[in-house]
Design an enzyme around this catalytic site. Sequence first.
Site, short mmCIF file in Angstrom:
data_model
loop_
_atom_site.label_atom_id
_atom_site.label_comp_id
_atom_site.label_asym_id
_atom_site.label_seq_id
_atom_site.Cartn_x
_atom_site.Cartn_y
_atom_site.Cartn_z
N CYS A 156 -21.02 -47.33 -7.81
CA CYS A 156 -20.04 -47.54 -6.73
C CYS A 156 -20.61 -48.37 -5.58
CB CYS A 156 -19.55 -46.20 -6.20
SG CYS A 156 -18.49 -45.36 -7.37
N1 COA Z 1 -4.90 -30.08 -11.96
C1 COA Z 1 -4.82 -28.80 -11.53
N2 COA Z 1 -5.91 -28.05 -11.23
C2 COA Z 1 -7.12 -28.63 -11.40
C3 COA Z 1 -7.26 -29.95 -11.84
C4 COA Z 1 -6.09 -30.68 -12.14
N3 COA Z 1 -6.13 -31.94 -12.58
N4 COA Z 1 -8.57 -30.26 -11.90
C5 COA Z 1 -9.24 -29.16 -11.49
N5 COA Z 1 -8.38 -28.17 -11.19
C6 COA Z 1 -8.69 -26.82 -10.74
C7 COA Z 1 -10.04 -26.36 -11.23
O1 COA Z 1 -9.95 -25.80 -12.51
C8 COA Z 1 -10.42 -25.35 -10.18
O2 COA Z 1 -9.79 -24.12 -10.45
P1 COA Z 1 -10.54 -22.73 -10.18
O3 COA Z 1 -10.78 -22.71 -8.70
O4 COA Z 1 -9.55 -21.73 -10.66
O5 COA Z 1 -11.82 -22.81 -10.97
C9 COA Z 1 -9.82 -25.91 -8.90
O6 COA Z 1 -8.77 -26.79 -9.33
C10 COA Z 1 -10.81 -26.67 -8.07
O7 COA Z 1 -11.50 -27.61 -8.89
P2 COA Z 1 -12.67 -28.51 -8.38
O8 COA Z 1 -13.13 -29.43 -9.49
O9 COA Z 1 -13.72 -27.67 -7.73
O10 COA Z 1 -11.87 -29.39 -7.30
P3 COA Z 1 -12.36 -30.10 -5.99
O11 COA Z 1 -11.65 -29.49 -4.87
O12 COA Z 1 -13.85 -30.22 -5.93
O13 COA Z 1 -11.76 -31.57 -6.18
C11 COA Z 1 -12.54 -33.78 -6.81
C12 COA Z 1 -12.13 -32.38 -7.29
C13 COA Z 1 -13.07 -34.55 -8.00
C14 COA Z 1 -11.30 -34.47 -6.25
C15 COA Z 1 -13.61 -33.68 -5.70
O14 COA Z 1 -14.64 -32.83 -6.11
C16 COA Z 1 -14.24 -35.01 -5.32
O15 COA Z 1 -13.56 -35.94 -4.96
N6 COA Z 1 -15.58 -35.04 -5.30
C17 COA Z 1 -16.35 -36.24 -4.91
C18 COA Z 1 -16.08 -37.27 -5.91
C19 COA Z 1 -16.83 -38.54 -5.71
O16 COA Z 1 -16.96 -39.09 -4.65
N7 COA Z 1 -17.30 -39.04 -6.79
C20 COA Z 1 -17.87 -40.30 -6.82
C21 COA Z 1 -17.33 -40.92 -8.03
S1 COA Z 1 -17.85 -42.55 -8.15
#
Ligand code: COA
Length: 374
Positions: A156
């Site tokens: 990125c």
């Molecule tokens: N739809 C519905 N629920 C979902 C889901 C989806 N598509 N994906 C995950 N969930 C659920 C999970 O199962 C989890 O449920 P639980 O609490 O019962 O276990 C809950 O939602 C939270 O999941 P989590 O993965 O911890 O979500 P989050 O709040 O961390 O958000 C991201 C996910 C990816 C948006 C976030 O972590 C993020 O943006 N991180 C940084 C990413 C980044 O900058 N990456 C660089 C890439 S180049």
Amino acid sequence: MHKAAITGHGVFTPSQIITNDELVAAFNAHADRWNAANADAIAAGEVEAKAHSSTDFITAASGIEQRHVLDKTGILDPDVMHPWLRERSDDEPGQMAEMALDACRAALDMAGVDPSDVDCVLCAASNHERAYPAIAVEIQELLGTGGFGFDMNVACSSATFGIQAATDMIRAGSISRALVVNPEICSAHLEWRDRDCHFIFGDVATAVLIERADLAKGPHFLIRSTRCATQFSNNIRNNNGFLRRTRKGHMEDRRDMQFMQNGRKVFKEVLPLVSKHIADHMEADGVEASDLKRLWLHQANKTMNDYIGKKVLGREPAPGEQPNILQDYANTSSAGSIIAFSKYSEDLGPGDLGLICSFGAGYSVGSVILERRG
Ligand code: COA
């Protein structure tokens, strides 16, 4: 030592759009089919059933509302779940070179520069469709630029690291003009069958033309300073590559060969890294928070950007001060901060300062402090 400036920029946006609703409908259909096909194993407790995705979760967790992609038919087909990108013959322009051209031509047009006057093409992106010949050399050929080209990958942060590399070559006098181009086909390295990440990425190409500042023909952005940093982490990783073959010589289809991340850890570890990186860079350049008119941040997550903006400015960013484009484009890897810059920079006046910052796999962080001139 010479000074360098961004004199032109451009964005190529694929015409096909996938909304969150379309994406979730396709994912849920895939999950239902997969659960039906694996009903016995699920009932026996051998595998877990796939849960449904939700539009509300995606919007709330990421801020993403839609994404542009090169091919939506394959991605939205519950039996396919990846883009159908036609294999091209060696005599045709490659997919990355082709999408790079539009963005490069827009940057050249804005600066009023003929391609033949460009000394270097730097193709800086997260995923390159082949190892060699370099995509940059193909872009050089298709555009008719002079000099040389090479590819680089810092995930990125590829664009900001590319800007630093080009700027340093201009400062040292080895080149006068460089195109730094970021064709990002993120849709092909995303696992669209994984609920945790299927909403994250989109496709796009961005380009900036960097010239020796005294060659600029019109208003431009002087590159005051750049700063790059890396720190190894496995929390964002892709194990695809030429070593990944089965004994029969076929490429494998393993989950870890597509984008993998531990999103929560990334969130927790990258935020302090980025905030400190920007603060140190600003201090070294003698820039106060109150001097900054605009922040063009990496476009992965709205909450992340809100946090960084507040930390850097010491207050809530005012509307327009820290423009996000991720709601329309999703995460486009290295191109994200450049889309924000390209779309929200031309209104700045002479002397105004802005900062581009990217961050991601590696970990990597790159920042560029710009001053509007002319
Ligand atoms: N739809 C519905 N629920 C979902 C889901 C989806 N598509 N994906 C995950 N969930 C659920 C999970 O199962 C989890 O449920 P639980 O609490 O019962 O276990 C809950 O939602 C939270 O999941 P989590 O993965 O911890 O979500 P989050 O709040 O961390 O958000 C991201 C996910 C990816 C948006 C976030 O972590 C993020 O943006 N991180 C940084 C990413 C980044 O900058 N990456 C660089 C890439 S180049």
